[in-house]
Design an enzyme around this catalytic site. Structure first.
Site, short mmCIF file in Angstrom:
data_model
loop_
_atom_site.label_atom_id
_atom_site.label_comp_id
_atom_site.label_asym_id
_atom_site.label_seq_id
_atom_site.Cartn_x
_atom_site.Cartn_y
_atom_site.Cartn_z
N GLY A 514 -32.74 43.43 -2.41
CA GLY A 514 -32.11 44.31 -1.44
C GLY A 514 -31.28 45.36 -2.14
N GLY A 517 -28.74 43.60 -4.65
CA GLY A 517 -29.16 42.69 -5.70
C GLY A 517 -30.32 41.82 -5.26
CB VAL A 519 -32.41 37.50 -2.11
CG1 VAL A 519 -32.03 36.27 -1.32
CG2 VAL A 519 -31.56 38.69 -1.69
CG ASP A 628 -28.18 49.87 4.17
OD1 ASP A 628 -28.89 50.79 4.62
OD2 ASP A 628 -28.44 49.28 3.11
#
Ligand SMILES: *[C@@H]1O[C@H](CO)[C@@H](O)[C@H](O)[C@H]1NC(C)=O
Ligand SMILES: *[C@@H]1O[C@H](CO)[C@@H](O)[C@H](O)[C@H]1NC(C)=O
Ligand SMILES: *[C@@H]1O[C@H](CO)[C@@H](O)[C@H](O)[C@H]1NC(C)=O
Ligand SMILES: *[C@@H]1O[C@H](CO)[C@@H](O)[C@H](O)[C@H]1NC(C)=O
Ligand SMILES: *[C@@H]1O[C@H](CO)[C@@H](O)[C@H](O)[C@H]1NC(C)=O
Ligand SMILES: *[C@@H]1O[C@H](CO)[C@@H](O)[C@H](O)[C@H]1NC(C)=O
Length: 807
Positions: A514, A517, A519, A628
């Site tokens: 994402g 960072g 996942v 976002d």
């Protein structure tokens, strides 16, 4: 639709990032803007240009090292933003005893604590004791005659760093053949020149080129057509656009040719730079958000920058970090990696069996194995080889020690030496090729000692039993420890990094990347599945991080993803979330492989997201603006109940939009105009993004698409047109075959259109959206937002300029 004004909230985009990166000298400023032989500038002081626009002094981009630089930064904006550095490659270590002065030969020099010059303007033929250095309001540092400062001997505008300020000339001297370059910083806290640079074509054409290591060209502006560059048509000024505030010009003179730009409006603070990422970026300062807003960048795709992830690095578009190392490799220089400088690439965990340290072939070359990586864009510089089958191709590679990878699809491609420009295209949904990367056999754990293990078990079963007991004890201790920490940290579990390595099987199963960072999937000792997010680029201290995280931890709602725990250990920051088995909404909307979401499910998702956002905006103790909202940030559980992800992170991380917006046309679609206009950001910015996403939920495709003839198609404009014609049903995803509740479709279209109004005050609150979608409140026909009209016309993409602060 009636609207409630959302509470005015502090902009979520407070960019602590750079502010905390740059520890400023709390220094008294020396009076004036001039340095002279008898009036040097020493470490503790700074100069300010006449009208206060720029400041010149020593600064420290990273307080963990003792590197100090002489630089120029904006004096009137709150974020320390360096525009020029003198001694990029030669930092001084003791600012107090270093100084900028005029040397006896008339040049401006930086003297370090030993009084030796680490940097000099180096111009010949200036008379001693006759010059001064002046910092100008344009950000230009000049060496001029003391008796008449209009006579300039040297200026920083002829010696660019990474930034091109308005008024500067980036060009080519036709007599000497010299070109001026913009050269990126190596890392966000390291001004040393990197491998990425921009220059006017030294061969004489009117195009700008982005180069890697001065040689490998990875982007061209195309030649100047008189109004714009051929490859940058969006630069063409239109009457409506406040591009009129910019003056652009290409000057092809007798002695030199150069490009120049300027802003006619003094209040517009703008800069152009070659970023650490290798992309050129045009940014404008948005005072309300206290951050730099990106409005144009090239190459649009991060992974189109040559060798951006270095040798063996894997680039992933729209992800942070954009670079990762493939299996069997680790970051070559982890410290640089943390500074966003990935150019050193990745190094092998285990050397190949094939070569000893001197690179000589050894007998045991068959020890190496190949690890297949699907969905990639293949690296550059493949060599083809004759091979009848994949096995032959593999053997061909195995037979040559310097062969590092192969790929077989009909033909056989081999790679020798470093792999450059490898890209993971999994998230593109477009598939890609497969590559087999050569690794030492020991990287394939489990296969190596199988036989021995079996024998060992039969001979000495008790050894295994002991092992099991030991492992079980470790396991139980681990669980205990986790539980005990669980108590310590209130509602959140505090993990050590080792715990999380264990939980995620050493970060082996990546769920996605994402904006903040990567996942990874994990499993807690009680078998609860979790998603572990490795945050990138957090520069907050431990205490602050824990405070923010525990705030996020208290936010619980059925439509918000639940934070279960975290890890904060030295530079490492990780968050542990509940795991969502169905992944993110974009996959279900835009990828065919997941089947088609029914209208009922879509409507429930739209409603659920609205409820989650309403909770964030209105019901939490501190109002949280998400910043976002897009399908990638909506996760679905087993029953397709939507959960908003990544909330609170904008505040936690500091929002760096220049990194999020890697593709303007792709992502800007969700951004409310006020982001660019520079007014305060409120919860209505989320409402706008929600509206854009709602259009995508209705249509089942991205809002911005390309028609077969190459023109741009903007779905919300189409949808609003259909809505006003009373034909909203046609806006629905064709794959549903018309099976959609007509009243719900119309309601959803109306809500979406109200949400994307240009004027914030016209947009409903999320609470109001919930009521409308629940059918409790009726909606009027919405007015057509101006931006939808504009966006419908692809030639007007330049409207990104249109939000620039007016006055
Ligand atoms: C660097 O700055 C951070 C935060 O501003 C501070 O906590 C830390 O102590 C500083 N380190 C040094 C070596 O000055
Ligand atoms: C320059 O000025 C310094 C003192 O200000 C003096 O010592 C030196 O002799 C001068 N140099 C010349 C060449 O005039
Ligand atoms: C300073 O130099 C400029 C450019 O050479 C010239 O036009 C101007 O007349 C000079 N001013 C003075 C006061 O000598
Ligand atoms: C970059 O270029 C220089 C010379 O132009 C060369 O010596 C060096 O090997 C190049 N670096 C890489 C990584 O190719
Ligand atoms: C720009 O013009 C030069 C000749 O002036 C030509 O060689 C070059 O190919 C052109 N560049 C592009 C991108 O068309
Ligand atoms: C391996 O391949 C490279 C590149 O094709 C070639 O230069 C080299 O001679 C080969 N080495 C051997 C031992 O075949």
């Amino acid at each position: 639709m009636a609207t409630r004004r959302g509470r005015q909230a502090p902009p979520c985009a407070l960019l602590l990032l750079l502010a905390s990166m740059f520890l400023l000298q709390g220094a008294p400023s020396q009076a004036g803007d001039t340095v002279a032989a008898g009036r040097p500038l020493s470490g503790g002081e700074s100069l300010v240009s006449k009208r206060g626009k720029f400041r010149l002094g020593f600064f420290q981009p990273d307080n963990s090292s003792d590197h100090w630089y002489l630089g120029i930064w904006y004096n009137q904006i709150s974020l320390h933003t360096t525009v020029w550095v003198a001694n990029r490659e030669a930092p001084v270590t003791d600012p107090a005893s270093s100084q900028l002065t005029i040397s006896s030969d008339g040049n401006m020099v930086i003297l370090d604590h030993r009084r030796s010059a680490v940097w000099s303007t180096n111009v010949a033929g200036v008379a001693p004791n006759s010059t001064v250095g002046v910092i100008l309001d344009s950000g230009n540092l000049v060496l001029a005659d003391a008796s008449n400062t209009s006579v300039v001997r040297w200026q920083s505008f002829d010696h660019f760093g990474d930034t091109w300020l308005p008024g500067g000339r980036l060009g080519r001297n036709k007599r000497t053949g010299e070109v001026t370059h913009l050269v990126a910083w190596k890392g966000y806290a390291d001004p040393a020149p990197s491998v990425f640079s921009l220059e006017l074509d030294p061969r004489g054409s009117s195009q700008y080129l982005l180069n890697w290591n001065g040689s490998e060209q990875y982007w061209s502006s195309g030649n100047w057509t008189g109004r714009a560059f051929a490859a940058v048509p969006e630069m063409t000024p239109t009457d409506a656009s406040p591009l009129s505030k910019y003056t652009f010009g290409y000057v092809d003179g007798e002695d030199e040719s150069y490009f120049i730009y300027d802003v006619t409006d003094e209040s517009v603070v703008t800069r152009f730079l070659v970023d650490v990422t290798g992309q050129i970026k045009f940014l404008t300062w948005v005072e309300a958000a206290k951050e730099w807003m990106l409005f144009w960048s090239e190459p649009k795709k991060q992974c189109d920058v040559h060798a951006v992830c270095g040798p063996f690095g894997v680039c992933t578009e729209n992800a942070l970090p954009s670079c990762s190392c493939p299996r069997g490799f680790r970051e070559h220089r982890p410290a640089e990696w943390l500074q966003n400088d990935h150019t050193a690439g990745c190094a092998r965990n285990t050397g190949l069996a094939c070569s000893d340290q001197d690179g000589h072939q050894k007998k045991s070359k068959n020890e190496d194995k190949f690890y297949p990586m699907p969905n990639v864009r293949l690296p550059s510089n493949a060599q083809s080889a004759a091979a009848a089958s994949a096995r032959d191709c593999e053997l061909a590679c195995l037979g040559n020690c310097s062969c590092t990878a192969y790929s077989y699809s009909g033909g056989c491609s081999l790679w020798y030496g470093d792999l450059i420009n490898l890209q993971d295209t999994t998230s593109n949904g477009a598939g890609g090729s497969s590559i087999w990367i050569r690794l030492a056999a020991s990287e394939f754990s489990g296969t190596r000692n199988t036989k021995k293990l079996v024998i060992g078990l039969t001979i000495a079963g008790f050894v295994a039993a002991v092992t099991v007991i030991v492992l079980a004890t470790i396991f139980i201790l681990r669980c205990r420890r986790m539980r005990s920490l669980w108590r310590v940290e209130g509602s959140l579990m505090a993990f050590t990094y080792r715990d999380l390595q264990f939980v995620t099987k050493n970060f082996s199963e990546k769920l996605g990347g994402g904006a903040f960072g990567s996942v990874f999937k994990g499993s807690l000792p009680d078998a609860t599945l979790v998603a572990v997010k490795k945050l990138e680029g957090v520069r907050q201290g431990e205490k602050q991080f824990r405070a923010e995280v525990s705030t996020i931890g208290t936010i619980q709602h059925v439509n918000l993803i639940r934070l279960l725990g975290f890890c904060s250990e030295r530079m490492r920051r990780l968050l542990v979330y509940e795991h969502m088995p169905r992944g993110s909404l974009d996959r279900h909307l835009f990828e065919t492989s997941h089947g088609v979401l029914s209208w009922e499910t879509r409507y429930q998702i739209a409603l659920g997201v609205a409820r989650g956002l309403d909770y964030l905006h209105e019901k939490c103790r501190d109002c949280i603006i998400h910043c976002d909202i897009k399908p990638e940030n909506i996760l679905l559980d087993e029953a397709f109940v939507p959960k908003v992800a990544d909330f609170g992170l904008a505040k936690l991380m500091g929002r760096d939009f220049s990194r999020v917006l890697t593709t303007m046309r792709g992502t800007v679609g969700y951004l409310a105009p006020e982001w660019i206009a520079g007014t305060a950001i409120t919860t209505k910015a989320d409402v706008f993004s929600y509206g854009m996403m709602l259009f995508e939920i209705i249509s089942g495709r991205r809002n911005v698409g390309q028609r077969d003839d190459g023109t741009v198609d903007f779905f919300p404009s189409t949808a609003v047109g259909l809505l006003l014609d009373g034909d909203a049903g046609r806006a629905v995803d064709g794959r549903l075959g018309g099976s959609a509740d007509a009243a719900e479709v119309e309601r959803a279209c109306k809500v979406a259109c109200w949400c994307v109004q240009d004027a914030e005050s016209l947009r409903p609150s999320m609470g109001m959206v919930v009521q409308v979608l629940e059918g409790l409140v009726d909606v009027n026909a919405p007015p057509i937002p101006r931006s939808l009209k504009v966006l419908a016309d692809p030639s007007k993409y330049v409207q990104f300029f249109s939000g620039l602060p007016s006055t």
